[in-house]
Design a protein around this motif. Structure first.
Motif, PDB file in Angstrom:
ATOM      1  N   ARG A  74       0.835  -1.216   0.000  1.00  0.00           N
ATOM      2  CA  ARG A  74       0.000   0.000   0.000  1.00  0.00           C
ATOM      3  C   ARG A  74       0.864   1.258   0.000  1.00  0.00           C
ATOM      4  O   ARG A  74       0.600   2.201  -0.741  1.00  0.00           O
ATOM      5  N   LEU A  75       1.902   1.273   0.830  1.00  0.00           N
ATOM      6  CA  LEU A  75       2.789   2.432   0.875  1.00  0.00           C
ATOM      7  C   LEU A  75       3.517   2.619  -0.454  1.00  0.00           C
ATOM      8  O   LEU A  75       3.698   3.747  -0.918  1.00  0.00           O
ATOM      9  N   GLN A  76       3.908   1.503  -1.065  1.00  0.00           N
ATOM     10  CA  GLN A  76       4.564   1.602  -2.377  1.00  0.00           C
ATOM     11  C   GLN A  76       3.600   2.182  -3.405  1.00  0.00           C
ATOM     12  O   GLN A  76       3.955   3.070  -4.173  1.00  0.00           O
ATOM     13  N   ARG A  77       2.360   1.702  -3.417  1.00  0.00           N
ATOM     14  CA  ARG A  77       1.363   2.211  -4.371  1.00  0.00           C
ATOM     15  C   ARG A  77       1.051   3.685  -4.148  1.00  0.00           C
ATOM     16  O   ARG A  77       0.729   4.401  -5.099  1.00  0.00           O
ATOM     17  N   LEU A  78       1.135   4.145  -2.915  1.00  0.00           N
ATOM     18  CA  LEU A  78       0.928   5.565  -2.604  1.00  0.00           C
ATOM     19  C   LEU A  78       2.143   6.415  -2.981  1.00  0.00           C
ATOM     20  O   LEU A  78       2.078   7.638  -2.964  1.00  0.00           O
ATOM     21  N   ALA A 105      12.901  14.105  -3.580  1.00  0.00           N
ATOM     22  CA  ALA A 105      11.990  15.216  -3.267  1.00  0.00           C
ATOM     23  C   ALA A 105      10.534  14.874  -3.562  1.00  0.00           C
ATOM     24  O   ALA A 105       9.635  15.247  -2.787  1.00  0.00           O
ATOM     25  N   ASP A 106      10.261  14.167  -4.656  1.00  0.00           N
ATOM     26  CA  ASP A 106       8.877  13.794  -4.977  1.00  0.00           C
ATOM     27  C   ASP A 106       8.295  12.852  -3.924  1.00  0.00           C
ATOM     28  O   ASP A 106       7.129  12.974  -3.549  1.00  0.00           O
ATOM     29  N   THR A 107       9.104  11.898  -3.474  1.00  0.00           N
ATOM     30  CA  THR A 107       8.641  10.960  -2.443  1.00  0.00           C
ATOM     31  C   THR A 107       8.342  11.715  -1.159  1.00  0.00           C
ATOM     32  O   THR A 107       7.304  11.494  -0.524  1.00  0.00           O
ATOM     33  N   ARG A 108       9.230  12.611  -0.776  1.00  0.00           N
ATOM     34  CA  ARG A 108       9.039  13.389   0.448  1.00  0.00           C
ATOM     35  C   ARG A 108       7.792  14.266   0.343  1.00  0.00           C
ATOM     36  O   ARG A 108       7.034  14.405   1.303  1.00  0.00           O
ATOM     37  N   ALA A 109       7.557  14.838  -0.841  1.00  0.00           N
ATOM     38  CA  ALA A 109       6.367  15.680  -1.036  1.00  0.00           C
ATOM     39  C   ALA A 109       5.090  14.849  -0.930  1.00  0.00           C
ATOM     40  O   ALA A 109       4.117  15.288  -0.311  1.00  0.00           O
ATOM     41  N   ARG A 110       5.093  13.651  -1.523  1.00  0.00           N
ATOM     42  CA  ARG A 110       3.898  12.785  -1.422  1.00  0.00           C
ATOM     43  C   ARG A 110       3.646  12.395   0.037  1.00  0.00           C
ATOM     44  O   ARG A 110       2.508  12.370   0.503  1.00  0.00           O
ATOM     45  N   ALA A 111       4.714  12.078   0.764  1.00  0.00           N
ATOM     46  CA  ALA A 111       4.569  11.705   2.172  1.00  0.00           C
ATOM     47  C   ALA A 111       4.035  12.875   3.004  1.00  0.00           C
ATOM     48  O   ALA A 111       3.142  12.694   3.841  1.00  0.00           O
TER      49      ALA A 111
END
Length: 144
Positions: A74-78, A105-111
């Motif tokens: 789920r976290l990977q899909r998000l 940066a994109d991963t951090r922004a999504r989180a």
């Protein structure tokens, strides 16, 4: 250099010398600790997964049992975690790649966006409304 907080849990502290940048800690409330962290490397239990998401930080998940594989997926899909890591077959390059994904940066922004969305929802009220609707002897009015 990166600093690591290591909570070994029931496994215990590794039988090796740890670098000066690794700090072993005991049980600590997630809600106090995780908002101060850059990312969480965890087993993917529902509680830790929730806490990392709510803190708005990326995860690296190493599932080993039960629902942990679901939460890792789920976290990977998000887009807030790389593919799950195998604790039994972990290779240095796989760890480096996962860390690079988590620090992007994109991963951090999504989180951060996910954490903000979770902070603004009232899950308890929504849950109570849903349960009351399901238990109601009469159907709810349209559009509710």
């Amino acid at each position: 250099p990166r600093r690591v907080l290591l909570f070994p849990g029931w496994v215990g502290v590794p039988d090796m010398a740890l670098p000066d940048t690794v700090f072993v800690i005991g049980p600590t409330p997630h809600e106090a600790l995780l908002p101060r962290c850059a990312l969480a490397i965890h087993h993917g239990g529902s509680g830790t997964t929730h806490s990392a998401c709510r803190a708005g930080i990326p995860s690296m998940v190493m599932p080993f049992a039960a629902d942990q594989f679901f939460w890792a997926d789920r976290l990977q899909r998000l887009g807030v975690a790389p593919a799950p890591l195998s604790p039994k077959r972990l290779q240095p390059q796989a760890l480096a790649d996962a860390l690079a994904f988590a620090e992007h940066a994109d991963t951090r922004a999504r989180a951060a966006s996910l954490g903000a969305a979770m902070a603004n929802e009232d899950g308890v009220a929504r849950g109570v409304t849903a349960i009351e609707r399901w238990l109601s002897p009469t159907p709810p009015p349209p559009n509710q």
